[in-house]
Design a protein around this motif. Structure first.
Motif, PDB file in Angstrom:
ATOM      1  N   ASP A 180      47.358  55.237   8.971  1.00  0.00           N
ATOM      2  CA  ASP A 180      48.694  55.438   8.417  1.00  0.00           C
ATOM      3  C   ASP A 180      48.791  56.777   7.691  1.00  0.00           C
ATOM      4  O   ASP A 180      49.831  57.456   7.742  1.00  0.00           O
TER       5      ASP A 180
ATOM      6  N   GLY B 124      57.014  55.352  11.650  1.00  0.00           N
ATOM      7  CA  GLY B 124      56.354  54.360  12.489  1.00  0.00           C
ATOM      8  C   GLY B 124      57.027  54.191  13.844  1.00  0.00           C
ATOM      9  O   GLY B 124      56.364  54.248  14.893  1.00  0.00           O
TER      10      GLY B 124
ATOM     11  N   VAL C 167      53.000  50.023  15.340  1.00  0.00           N
ATOM     12  CA  VAL C 167      52.406  50.941  14.365  1.00  0.00           C
ATOM     13  C   VAL C 167      52.256  50.263  13.009  1.00  0.00           C
ATOM     14  O   VAL C 167      51.215  50.352  12.356  1.00  0.00           O
ATOM     15  N   SER C 168      53.276  49.555  12.581  1.00  0.00           N
ATOM     16  CA  SER C 168      53.230  48.855  11.297  1.00  0.00           C
ATOM     17  C   SER C 168      52.177  47.751  11.310  1.00  0.00           C
ATOM     18  O   SER C 168      51.450  47.563  10.326  1.00  0.00           O
TER      19      SER C 168
END
Length: 282
Positions: free
Chosen positions: A21, A31, A45-46
């Motif tokens: 991240d 994201g 992505v999260s």
């Protein structure tokens, strides 16, 4: 993925997610924007960043490439492999007995050219005599209710010791003085074991350091660990065995070994500490 009371693979996954991240933020990507570049669902992505979904090697390569961090790919993948394989539950590992664990290390000892071992609990495996090794493994077998293959397990452990005497192998043993005083076996066995340690310390391919109990410590003792070349660190905890292959973490153990080593006595001074422990048994 195995977890243990002392340490958690999930925590290691969270560290990797946080690192990924940070790379995304440094690249100035949101994201959803990174997910679009990678061809993923917008929430992936999260999920990876928050350690909900474990990334694959392909995920890491795509993530780093789109963030302009290709140079970090090898280290990130090493971190992923560490997360995947570092925590092995002791119970699961010993389910088939102790011999399989001991035998699994023989090939590693064979290909390792330089081994460094720090011991704060017991004398390291490569210097153990049969009665000492057998007594230790008998204690583990009875404590954990394992099948009785202690004799075969001892044979496998002693098999590793031949590399002390053959091939191009060097060893650096760093031992806390308290280990010499910890009579985890009967006095006769401990006396024989300490005598053997004196012999091992005289081998030309062995460096033996003893950290005195009276040392004004600049760094306190940590868990026992072994460094196999610069490729792998093995750490044994109460409930798990940790295998570390991530270069940055190997470097940390290398640094700790050097710091602890600077506080050790060697040569005649080390022999005096071993002899004092022998005299205390009498």
């Amino acid at each position: 993925m195995a977890t243990s009371p002392s340490s958690s693979a999930q925590q290691a996954r969270q560290v990797l997610g946080s690192r990924l991240d940070e790379i995304r933020k440094h690249a100035g990507l949101s994201g959803p924007a990174l997910a679009a570049l990678c061809g993923w669902h917008k929430s992936k992505v999260s999920r990876i960043a928050n350690a909900v979904t474990p990334p694959s090697e392909a995920d890491i390569r795509a993530w780093a490439a789109h963030c302009g961090a290709e140079d970090q790919i090898p280290d990130l993948i090493a971190s992923l492999r560490t997360v995947e394989g570092m925590w092995v539950e002791w119970r699961r590992q010993t389910h088939g007995g102790l011999r399989a664990i001991q035998a699994a290390f023989v090939s590693l000892y064979e290909k390792t050219r330089h081994m460094r071992t720090y011991s704060c609990w017991l004398l390291p495996g490569p210097v153990q005599i049969r009665p000492y090794a057998e007594s230790i493994m008998r204690t583990v077998q009875l404590r954990d209710g394992l099948i009785d293959d202690v004799e075969a397990a001892t044979d496998a452990r002693l098999e590793r010791q031949r590399y002390l005497y053959e091939g191009n192998h060097t060893y650096a043993f760093l031992i806390e003085e308290s280990v010499l005083r910890c009579t985890v076996v009967d006095n006769d066995t401990m006396a024989a074991q300490l005598g053997h340690l004196l012999t091992i310390g005289g081998l030309p391919n062995v460096s033996l350091g003893i950290i005195p109990m009276s040392t004004n410590r600049t760094h306190w003792p940590c868990e026992s660990f072994g460094i196999f070349d610069d490729q792998l660190v093995n750490v044994e905890l109460v409930s798990t065995e940790v295998t570390i292959r991530q270069p940055r973490e190997i470097a940390l153990y290398d640094q700790r070994f050097k710091i602890l080593s600077s506080q050790a006595k060697r040569g005649p001074d080390a022999r005096k500490l071993i002899t004092k422990a022998l005299d205390a048994l009498a």
